[in-house]
Enzyme design. Structure first.
Site, mmCIF file in Angstrom:
data_model
loop_
_atom_site.group_PDB
_atom_site.id
_atom_site.type_symbol
_atom_site.label_atom_id
_atom_site.label_comp_id
_atom_site.label_asym_id
_atom_site.label_seq_id
_atom_site.Cartn_x
_atom_site.Cartn_y
_atom_site.Cartn_z
ATOM 1 N N CYS A 1 -2.065 9.557 2.449
ATOM 2 C CA CYS A 1 -1.639 8.887 1.221
ATOM 3 C C CYS A 1 -2.560 9.204 0.055
ATOM 4 C CB CYS A 1 -1.575 7.384 1.444
ATOM 5 S SG CYS A 1 -3.118 6.698 2.046
ATOM 6 N N GLU B 1 0.884 -1.172 0.000
ATOM 7 C CA GLU B 1 0.000 0.000 0.000
ATOM 8 C C GLU B 1 0.916 1.215 0.000
ATOM 9 O OE1 GLU B 1 -3.391 0.089 0.061
ATOM 10 O OE2 GLU B 1 -3.687 -2.076 0.102
HETATM 11 P P1 NAD Z 1 8.364 4.585 5.198
HETATM 12 O O1 NAD Z 1 8.588 3.789 3.975
HETATM 13 O O2 NAD Z 1 9.397 5.532 5.594
HETATM 14 O O3 NAD Z 1 8.099 3.654 6.470
HETATM 15 C C1 NAD Z 1 7.032 2.768 6.595
HETATM 16 C C2 NAD Z 1 7.442 1.627 7.490
HETATM 17 O O4 NAD Z 1 8.481 0.896 6.868
HETATM 18 C C3 NAD Z 1 7.978 2.017 8.860
HETATM 19 O O5 NAD Z 1 7.436 1.123 9.827
HETATM 20 C C4 NAD Z 1 9.468 1.831 8.714
HETATM 21 O O6 NAD Z 1 10.127 1.511 9.924
HETATM 22 C C5 NAD Z 1 9.538 0.666 7.789
HETATM 23 N N1 NAD Z 1 10.788 0.568 7.050
HETATM 24 C C6 NAD Z 1 11.634 1.557 6.704
HETATM 25 N N2 NAD Z 1 12.686 1.057 6.004
HETATM 26 C C7 NAD Z 1 12.472 -0.265 5.906
HETATM 27 C C8 NAD Z 1 13.175 -1.330 5.277
HETATM 28 N N3 NAD Z 1 14.313 -1.143 4.608
HETATM 29 N N4 NAD Z 1 12.645 -2.574 5.353
HETATM 30 C C9 NAD Z 1 11.499 -2.771 6.011
HETATM 31 N N5 NAD Z 1 10.789 -1.819 6.624
HETATM 32 C C10 NAD Z 1 11.268 -0.577 6.568
HETATM 33 O O7 NAD Z 1 6.975 5.309 4.919
HETATM 34 P P2 NAD Z 1 6.371 6.488 5.784
HETATM 35 O O8 NAD Z 1 7.171 7.735 5.527
HETATM 36 O O9 NAD Z 1 6.137 6.055 7.179
HETATM 37 O O10 NAD Z 1 4.945 6.646 5.097
HETATM 38 C C11 NAD Z 1 4.645 7.639 4.194
HETATM 39 C C12 NAD Z 1 4.372 7.034 2.844
HETATM 40 O O11 NAD Z 1 3.394 6.033 2.984
HETATM 41 C C13 NAD Z 1 3.814 7.995 1.836
HETATM 42 O O12 NAD Z 1 4.418 7.745 0.595
HETATM 43 C C14 NAD Z 1 2.340 7.631 1.774
HETATM 44 O O13 NAD Z 1 1.707 7.960 0.577
HETATM 45 C C15 NAD Z 1 2.381 6.180 2.011
HETATM 46 N N6 NAD Z 1 1.116 5.731 2.560
HETATM 47 C C16 NAD Z 1 0.351 4.873 1.822
HETATM 48 C C17 NAD Z 1 -0.872 4.468 2.330
HETATM 49 C C18 NAD Z 1 -1.756 3.527 1.580
HETATM 50 O O14 NAD Z 1 -2.709 3.065 2.176
HETATM 51 N N7 NAD Z 1 -1.486 3.217 0.334
HETATM 52 C C19 NAD Z 1 -1.293 4.916 3.582
HETATM 53 C C20 NAD Z 1 -0.470 5.778 4.288
HETATM 54 C C21 NAD Z 1 0.739 6.159 3.775
#
Ligand code: NAD
Length: 478
Positions: free
Chosen positions: A256, A222
């Site tokens: 998002c 997502e």
């Molecule tokens: P992010 O990718 O920075 O982090 C999300 C999660 O991934 C965190 O728990 C983080 O610790 C983990 N993570 C980070 N690096 C990782 C790795 N190498 N391996 C595994 N896990 C890892 O995202 P964010 O900044 O928290 O979220 C914002 C983004 O999420 C925006 O792009 C937004 O559009 C998207 N988003 C999408 C939805 C949806 O439903 N499609 C909903 C909310 C947010």
């Protein structure tokens, strides 16, 4: 052993231990029956209801300022709606589905059994830190799985809260919350889960999928991206402006599915910009101490969003700031004035990257075809919003663009319609959840053929002779 807290150093082996506790428990027992799954969800629902205010307070502490009403609308309501819908329909989703086996296999019968996949990993982001962890959790539990959850390190208080909250409701063999940052996330994504469900940025999504590929773990991603909003030539502008202003500024744009940029007919550009300003002033008559207007989550993101604005200013873009009470917003408060960028050039970062803040580029177009081509020249978005009254133009936009989901004459609300699948496509993700789609995501659909005692398949076995030839001739002629 405290199952919920993992340090980066020993994460790999501790995580593997938790997974093996869950897997052993899963393998020892039958798939949970309807009643047990419903009891899990009821328990969760009741605790959410009871602790809604605490949840709002803890999220507010993480954001510095996060509207309690926004938390109710966007973190609590979707969780309760999902629990209610799931409790109501779970029995019918779980029912084995009889399907015709087909004339060739008569009188055998066929069924589709939905069974839990086993152990599900959920990685959740910070922007709606409760909802985006708990809605997938409800779906995974409804499907009869055990879950390991890794919430975001950017909202540490909420993640700690989740660990305690879920720890009170479920044993770690059923639901374990893992606290940690990107390193722990990477170790987590490398575990041989039966399904990995990730919500977050597209860049991290790529890493998740790479890690999952090693184990052939199926993923649901997502992700985010730039969700366009197209204002049609026949749109009712005041209503459109209100909806866009709300969709953009909820959670200060850290959503998002927030409209990322607006495409508006050139002749309507000034009117729409004016109406959008009016709508924003009405929603947020003041900003600095207004509890309804949320702050940017941390300094890094505050600097990132500020830099998008700064670049636009330096390039001479017209920036319309909507600051109804003419306040100065101190950087320490991390609130950013809602800003409309009029017709920024495409090479600016604000037109390239997902904005995730209260900035809205507005770009004029000369024909609907041009607007559609603009959307289609970019990665496929998570959401697309179209405003207009005519059906033909609406259908043209829906037909010619490919996005995860869409709303007509509204923003965001497709996400709360439980009967609609929610998910992205291409760069905005893969797979879907919500309602029955979530149940299906976390279930294995097992095709089962039940042979009847008297049947014709013996005719197709060697030694082949006249009977086999006749049957084959019949089968191949149909
Ligand atoms: P992010 O990718 O920075 O982090 C999300 C999660 O991934 C965190 O728990 C983080 O610790 C983990 N993570 C980070 N690096 C990782 C790795 N190498 N391996 C595994 N896990 C890892 O995202 P964010 O900044 O928290 O979220 C914002 C983004 O999420 C925006 O792009 C937004 O559009 C998207 N988003 C999408 C939805 C949806 O439903 N499609 C909903 C909310 C947010």
């Amino acid at each position: 052993m405290d199952m919920a807290r993992i340090d980066a150093d020993d994460s790999q082996s501790r995580l593997a231990d938790i997974l093996s506790v869950q897997r052993n428990a899963f393998l020892r027992a039958d798939a949970p029956a309807l009643g047990e799954r419903q009891a899990n969800i009821r328990k969760l629902r009741d605790a959410v209801r009871q602790q809604a205010e605490q949840i709002a307070a803890v999220i507010a502490a993480d954001f510095g300022s996060r509207s309690a009403h926004e938390t109710m609308v966007a973190d609590i309501w979707p969780v309760l709606a999902s629990a209610r819908h799931t409790l109501k329909h779970l029995a019918s989703w779980m029912k084995p589905k009889r399907v015709p086996a087909g004339l060739d296999l008569m009188p055998g019968r066929a069924r589709i059994l939905c069974q839990p996949v086993g152990i599900v990993g959920i990685i959740s982001p910070w922007n709606y830190p409760f909802q985006l962890a708990v809605v997938p959790l409800i779906a995974a539990l409804a499907a009869g799985n055990r879950v390991m959850l890794k919430p975001s390190e950017l909202t540490p208080r909420t993640s700690e809260f989740l660990a305690g909250f879920l720890g009170n409701l479920f044993s770690p063999a059923k639901v374990a919350t893992i606290i940690g940052g990107a390193n722990v996330g990477a170790a987590f994504a490398a575990l041989p889960f039966d399904h990995l469900f990730y919500t977050g940025s597209t860049a991290t999504g790529r890493r998740i999928m790479r890690a999952a590929a090693e184990n052939l773990t199926p993923v649901t991603l997502e992700l985010g991206g730039k969700s366009p909003c197209i204002i049609g030539g026949d749109a009712i502008l005041p209503a459109a402006a209100h909806s866009v202003a709300f969709g953009k500024l909820l959670n200060a744009g850290q959503t998002c599915v927030a409209p990322d940029y607006v495409l508006v007919p050139r002749a309507r550009l000034e009117t729409f910009t004016g109406l959008l300003g009016d709508a924003i002033r009405k929603l947020y008559p003041s900003l600095r101490t207004n509890p309804d207007y949320t702050a940017i989550v941390n300094e890094r993101h505050y600097a990132r969003v500020s830099a998008l604005l700064e670049e636009a200013r330096q390039r001479g873009v017209r920036v319309v700031e909507i600051n109804p009470s003419n306040e100065t917003l101190p950087p320490a408060g991390r609130k950013i004035v809602p800003s409309l960028l009029i017709d920024p050039p495409d090479d600016l970062a604000v037109m390239q990257d997902e904005i995730f803040g209260p900035i809205l580029p507005i770009r004029p177009y000369d024909s609907l075809e041009e607007a559609i081509a603009f959307v289609n020249s970019r990665p496929r978005p998570l959401a697309l919003y179209y405003f207009g009254t005519g059906e033909a133009q609406r259908d043209r936009v829906l037909n010619r663009t490919v996005s995860g989901g869409a709303c007509v004459n509204e923003t965001l609300m497709h996400i709360v319609a439980e009967n609609l699948p929610f998910g992205g496509i291409g760069a905005s993700g893969m797979g879907a959840y919500h309602g029955e789609f979530g149940f299906q995501t976390f279930s294995h659909r097992k095709g089962v053929f039940l042979q009847s005692r008297i049947n014709g398949t013996g005719l197709l076995r060697p030694p082949f002779g006249r009977a086999a030839n006749t049957v084959l001739k019949f089968l191949m002629s149909r």
